[in-house]
Design a protein around this motif. Structure first.
Motif, short mmCIF file in Angstrom:
data_model
loop_
_atom_site.label_atom_id
_atom_site.label_comp_id
_atom_site.label_asym_id
_atom_site.label_seq_id
_atom_site.Cartn_x
_atom_site.Cartn_y
_atom_site.Cartn_z
N PRO A 148 -14.87 13.96 -40.19
CA PRO A 148 -14.13 12.71 -39.97
C PRO A 148 -12.70 12.99 -39.53
N ALA A 149 -12.05 11.97 -38.97
CA ALA A 149 -10.67 12.09 -38.50
C ALA A 149 -9.84 10.98 -39.09
N GLN A 150 -8.66 11.32 -39.56
CA GLN A 150 -7.75 10.29 -40.07
C GLN A 150 -6.99 9.66 -38.91
N ILE A 151 -7.06 8.34 -38.82
CA ILE A 151 -6.35 7.62 -37.78
C ILE A 151 -4.94 7.28 -38.26
N GLU A 152 -4.83 6.80 -39.48
CA GLU A 152 -3.54 6.47 -40.07
C GLU A 152 -3.58 6.73 -41.56
N GLY A 153 -2.43 7.02 -42.13
CA GLY A 153 -2.30 7.12 -43.57
C GLY A 153 -0.90 6.74 -43.99
N HIS A 154 -0.77 5.92 -45.04
CA HIS A 154 0.54 5.41 -45.45
C HIS A 154 0.61 5.29 -46.96
N SER A 155 1.83 5.39 -47.48
CA SER A 155 2.10 5.04 -48.86
C SER A 155 2.81 3.68 -48.86
N ALA A 209 -2.58 7.77 -26.63
CA ALA A 209 -2.86 6.56 -25.87
C ALA A 209 -3.88 5.68 -26.58
N CYS A 210 -4.74 6.28 -27.40
CA CYS A 210 -5.76 5.52 -28.13
C CYS A 210 -5.28 5.08 -29.51
N GLY A 211 -4.01 5.34 -29.82
CA GLY A 211 -3.45 4.81 -31.05
C GLY A 211 -3.43 5.74 -32.24
N LEU A 212 -3.88 6.99 -32.08
CA LEU A 212 -3.86 7.91 -33.21
C LEU A 212 -2.43 8.35 -33.50
N THR A 213 -2.13 8.54 -34.77
CA THR A 213 -0.83 9.04 -35.18
C THR A 213 -0.81 10.56 -35.05
N ALA A 214 0.38 11.13 -35.19
CA ALA A 214 0.50 12.59 -35.14
C ALA A 214 -0.36 13.25 -36.22
N ASP A 215 -0.37 12.65 -37.41
CA ASP A 215 -1.18 13.21 -38.49
C ASP A 215 -2.67 13.10 -38.17
N GLY A 216 -3.06 11.95 -37.62
CA GLY A 216 -4.46 11.77 -37.26
C GLY A 216 -4.89 12.75 -36.18
N ILE A 217 -4.02 12.99 -35.19
CA ILE A 217 -4.34 13.93 -34.12
C ILE A 217 -4.44 15.35 -34.68
N ALA A 218 -3.53 15.69 -35.57
CA ALA A 218 -3.57 17.02 -36.18
C ALA A 218 -4.88 17.25 -36.91
N ALA A 219 -5.33 16.25 -37.66
CA ALA A 219 -6.60 16.39 -38.38
C ALA A 219 -7.77 16.45 -37.42
N ASP A 220 -7.72 15.62 -36.36
CA ASP A 220 -8.82 15.57 -35.40
C ASP A 220 -8.97 16.88 -34.62
N LEU A 221 -7.85 17.49 -34.24
CA LEU A 221 -7.87 18.72 -33.44
C LEU A 221 -7.75 19.98 -34.29
N ASP A 222 -7.55 19.78 -35.60
CA ASP A 222 -7.42 20.91 -36.53
C ASP A 222 -6.24 21.81 -36.14
N ILE A 223 -5.10 21.16 -35.86
CA ILE A 223 -3.88 21.89 -35.58
C ILE A 223 -2.78 21.33 -36.47
N ALA A 224 -1.64 22.00 -36.51
CA ALA A 224 -0.54 21.55 -37.35
C ALA A 224 0.13 20.32 -36.75
N PRO A 225 0.61 19.39 -37.59
CA PRO A 225 1.35 18.24 -37.05
C PRO A 225 2.54 18.64 -36.19
N SER A 226 3.18 19.75 -36.52
CA SER A 226 4.32 20.21 -35.72
C SER A 226 3.86 20.59 -34.31
N SER A 227 2.64 21.12 -34.20
CA SER A 227 2.10 21.45 -32.88
C SER A 227 1.85 20.19 -32.07
N VAL A 228 1.40 19.13 -32.75
CA VAL A 228 1.18 17.86 -32.07
C VAL A 228 2.50 17.35 -31.49
N VAL A 229 3.55 17.42 -32.28
CA VAL A 229 4.87 16.94 -31.82
C VAL A 229 5.33 17.74 -30.61
N THR A 230 5.14 19.06 -30.64
CA THR A 230 5.54 19.91 -29.51
C THR A 230 4.74 19.57 -28.26
#
Length: 278
Positions: free
Chosen positions: A69-76, A235-256
């Motif tokens: 599964p992939a996380q699309i969004e997560g919030h507190s 473009a499909c609305g995924l957050t940086a955290d969701g993309i990181a989980a989906d691609l199995d990379i670090a969130p910092s890599s997504v930002v770069t």
């Protein structure tokens, strides 16, 4: 004789919204939910809507695909509470989703070729988690008491879940609070269904990502394969955290990768990327 365990799974249809036991919705709560389509993070709007009815500390919106599964969004909910959903989901995705009844239910949903209005609501308390590592590394470490997972099909062969978490400080969901969630779950499903454009024949998330990736690649800009992967998901609305989980990379890599893609495309924000991928 052992005591009978509390009910942990419910089936909910749109008819539940009109039951006498349904939660009474005030205008403030409804306005929060109506704002979801305009919110850059619609799951956050759902979380605030729910907190007008009962306390919920965390929300995690998850897409259930063919693989993990992939996380699309997560919030507190509380600003002072660290948003641990990203780290918790990364561990869940690597090791623990296989033990989750939600994964089994989602797979059953994904084989259906027709959209169903029904939702399955799964209640899991921390002591009932079948895997000790899952319980210790996520629930006990982060002081979570339980989860309510709302699973549904916004379109054929798709499955999403809205996962609601209570902290130990909040105590457990009372029966009447679970009843409130059941009562409004058709509303949450409809809001999300509209957000993803799943009008019964809309593409699933994997298809949407593939289409966005192809459109961005057709711009003849020299994006790397990984930059295209990230740009399509943004473009499909995924957050940086969701993309990181989906691609199995670090969130910092997504930002770069996002910065590189934006620079090459000559844009500065997600809205411009959405227009390019349309």
């Amino acid at each position: 004789m052992q005591p009978t365990p509390p009910q942990s799974t419910w089936q909910v249809s749109d008819a539940a919204l009109g039951r006498p036991s349904s939660a009474v919705l005030d205008l403030r709560a409804v306005s929060l939910l109506l704002d979801a389509p305009r919110d850059a993070a619609p799951a956050r709007a759902m979380l605030h809507f729910l907190n007008a009815l009962l306390p919920v500390e965390f929300i995690s919106l998850v897409s259930h695909g063919d693989e993990a599964p992939a996380q699309i969004e997560g919030h507190s909910f509380h600003a002072a509470t660290p948003n641990v959903t990203r780290d918790c989901f990364a561990q869940y995705r690597r090791h623990f989703y296989r033990f989750d009844d939600a994964t089994r239910i989602a797979r059953q949903m994904r084989v259906q070729t027709r959209e169903s209005a029904a939702m399955t609501v799964l209640h899991m308390r921390s002591p009932d988690i079948p895997d000790a590592g899952w319980r210790q590394q996520i629930y006990e470490r982060e002081h979570l008491s339980e989860r309510l997972a709302l699973l549904y099909m916004p379109a054929p062969r798709t499955a999403f879940s809205i996962n609601l978490y209570r902290s130990e400080a909040m105590g457990r969901f009372a029966p009447q609070e679970i009843e409130r969630v059941l009562a409004v779950s058709p509303l949450l499903r409809q809001v999300h269904r509209n957000l993803v454009g799943a009008g019964g024949v809309g593409p699933d998330m994997d298809t949407r990502i593939a289409l966005a990736r192809a459109r961005i690649a057709a711009l003849a800009i020299a994006l790397s394969a990984r930059e295209l992967d990230v740009a399509a998901r943004i473009a499909c609305g995924l957050t940086a955290d969701g993309i990181a989980a989906d691609l199995d990379i670090a969130p910092s890599s997504v930002v770069t990768l996002r910065k590189r893609a934006y620079l090459k495309l000559g844009i500065h924000d997600r809205a411009a990327l959405v227009r390019l991928a349309a």
